[in-house]
Write an enzyme that holds these catalytic residues in place. Structure first.
Site, PDB file in Angstrom:
ATOM      1  CG  ASP A 285       1.076  17.728  42.675  1.00 34.55           C
ATOM      2  OD1 ASP A 285       0.478  18.519  41.403  1.00 34.55           O
ATOM      3  OD2 ASP A 285       0.314  17.009  43.237  1.00 34.55           O
TER       4      ASP A 285
ATOM      5  CD  GLU B 241      -6.537  26.129  32.954  1.00 35.87           C
ATOM      6  OE1 GLU B 241      -6.392  24.929  33.284  1.00 35.87           O
ATOM      7  OE2 GLU B 241      -6.005  27.065  34.175  1.00 35.87           O
TER       8      GLU B 241
END
Ligand code: FAD
Ligand code: UDP
Length: 378
Positions: free
Chosen positions: A348, A298
């Site tokens: 989240d 990433e």
């Protein structure tokens, strides 16, 4: 009433389902060709591994209602997330815990000793830490900050931790025990068949009409009594005041035989390693078995037009622009902005679902007085 939900992620799906159950007629659209937004999971055709297509997603919550809600859609399997991090040529446990401290400093401290030792390193002159850097120096001291946080954070956010809010570091626990659970919530798991299966189940209701590969067009709103917008807040206004800043991610895929790194997520703290982490997705489903493995490095960078927005930056500059877009949004009637992109906040999944439930309840209580934001972006 005919209602349009823009976005088939958790925000659009949970709101759409609640209103469909109350008898409204719901259209859910998404520009992408799949449901679940950034939580989308799909089987990798080459290896058969279930991949979290937009980066690793672990469900964790202290909210019992949200936990029961998702488990009622599709079975979740117990999963406990522990991360490792490679810094200065060695592997450590993350979040910082007693093992990390003892290995890093070559000590054999017990919990109380470690607490006193770290406190002796901390800069106690910082009374009310404002920035990420101050928070780190106040609570872990310079050595751990330099090794584990500074390089990683500069790569992740593209700026010095001195410019970032303390709240970013506050996401991570600091433990004086050998507990290496990345999260402190009571409920934690991964859906056995992935998040897209969960969202598909939420959207599976006769009152919901789902259209994928369908970007929003202005005339769609004319047919709807109300719009719930989970796309980008600035995108709703055609970015005409400028673009809110995001970080995007490049994923560099590679395949290996067997088990390549021995854990789901390995972070890389050193500044001269370009990636922040490598994810080996088979470890998110230890109940499955696969001969091959698929991994992704990433690499974060600034998000440009056409890139996928991942992390809202929310520095001083962005907040000024955000307040202008919030004022614009409040002047619209019949549109409520929701979710990660619609409210330009790092949310989240559990908080996203909780807020979507609250939003649907607010609408059902009084559809005529629905505000632009049930959860304010600022
Ligand atoms: P999204 O999932 O972004 O859905 C919005 C949808 O709207 C998208 O599908 C998009 O295509 C669609 N859309 C946008 N504009 C338009 C338009 N004009 N027309 C039609 N459709 C449009 N949370 C956790 O709880 N645990 C984790 O471990 C975790 N890991 C994460 C890792 C990464 C790398 C990232 C970026 C996020 C992570 N999250 C995690 C957060 C999680 O992804 C979000 O909470 C969740 O995706 C928010 O859902 P949403 O529906 O608000 O937004
Ligand atoms: N972080 C870090 N080193 C690590 C892990 C995290 O410096 O090994 C910092 C980084 O700035 C990150 C923040 O802590 O953005 C919060 O970490 P978290 O794992 O919650 O990040 P996210 O889930 O947002 O990727």
């Amino acid at each position: 009433m005919d209602i349009l939900c823009v976005g088939a992620g958790f925000s659009g799906a949970v709101i759409g389902r609640a209103l469909a159950e109350a008898g409204h007629s719901i259209t859910v659209i998404d520009a992408r060709d799949h449901v679940a937004g950034n939580c989308h999971t799909a089987r990798d055709p080459a290896t058969g591994v279930l991949v979290h297509e937009y980066g690793p997603h672990i469900f964790h919550t202290g909210d019992r209602e949200v936990w029961d809600y998702v488990n009622a859609q599709a079975p979740f399997r117990p999963y406990r997330h522990s991360v490792r991090t490679t810094v200065q040529g060695r592997v450590f446990s993350m979040p910082l815990n007693l093992l990390t401290i003892n290995q890093f400093f070559g000590t054999t401290l017990r919990p109380d000793e470690a607490r006193a030792f770290i406190e002796s390193k901390a800069d106690t002159s910082i009374r009310d830490p404002q920035s990420f850097e101050e928070q780190a120096l106040r609570f872990v001291g310079p050595e751990l900050y330099e090794a584990f946080f500074r390089g990683y954070t500069e790569k992740q956010w593209g700026t010095s931790p001195a410019n970032l809010p303390a709240s970013i570091l506050q996401r991570l626990p600091l433990r004086f025990s050998y507990d290496d659970n990345y999260f402190s919530h009571a409920y934690q798991g991964i859906p056995a068949e992935g998040y897209s299966a969960v969202v598909t189940r939420i959207l599976d209701h006769p009152g919901i009409d789902l259209h994928l590969s369908t970007p929003y067009r202005l005339e769609m709103a004319d047919r709807a009594g109300h719009v719930f917008w989970s796309g980008p807040l600035d995108g709703f206004h055609d970015y005409d005041l400028g673009r809110l800043g995001y970080r995007t991610l490049d994923f560099d895929r590679f395949e290996k035989q067997g088990d390549w790194q021995g854990c789901a997520v390995m972070n890389y703290g050193d500044r001269d390693t370009p990636h922040t982490r490598i994810t080996e997705h088979k470890h998110f489903a230890p109940w499955e078995s696969h001969e091959m493995s698929v991994l992704f490095r990433e690499v974060p960078r600034a998000c440009g037009p056409g890139d996928t927005p991942y992390y809202p930056i929310r520095l001083v500059e962005e907040k000024a622009l955000l307040s202008q877009y919030v004022a614009r949004a409040a002047a619209n009637e019949g549109v409520t902005f929701v979710g990660r992109l619609g409210t330009y906040r790092y949310l989240d999944m559990d908080v996203t679902i909780r807020e979507a439930m609250d939003t649907a309840r607010a609408f059902l209580a009084d559809p005529g007085r629905m505000p632009a934001f049930v959860h304010a972006p600022l």
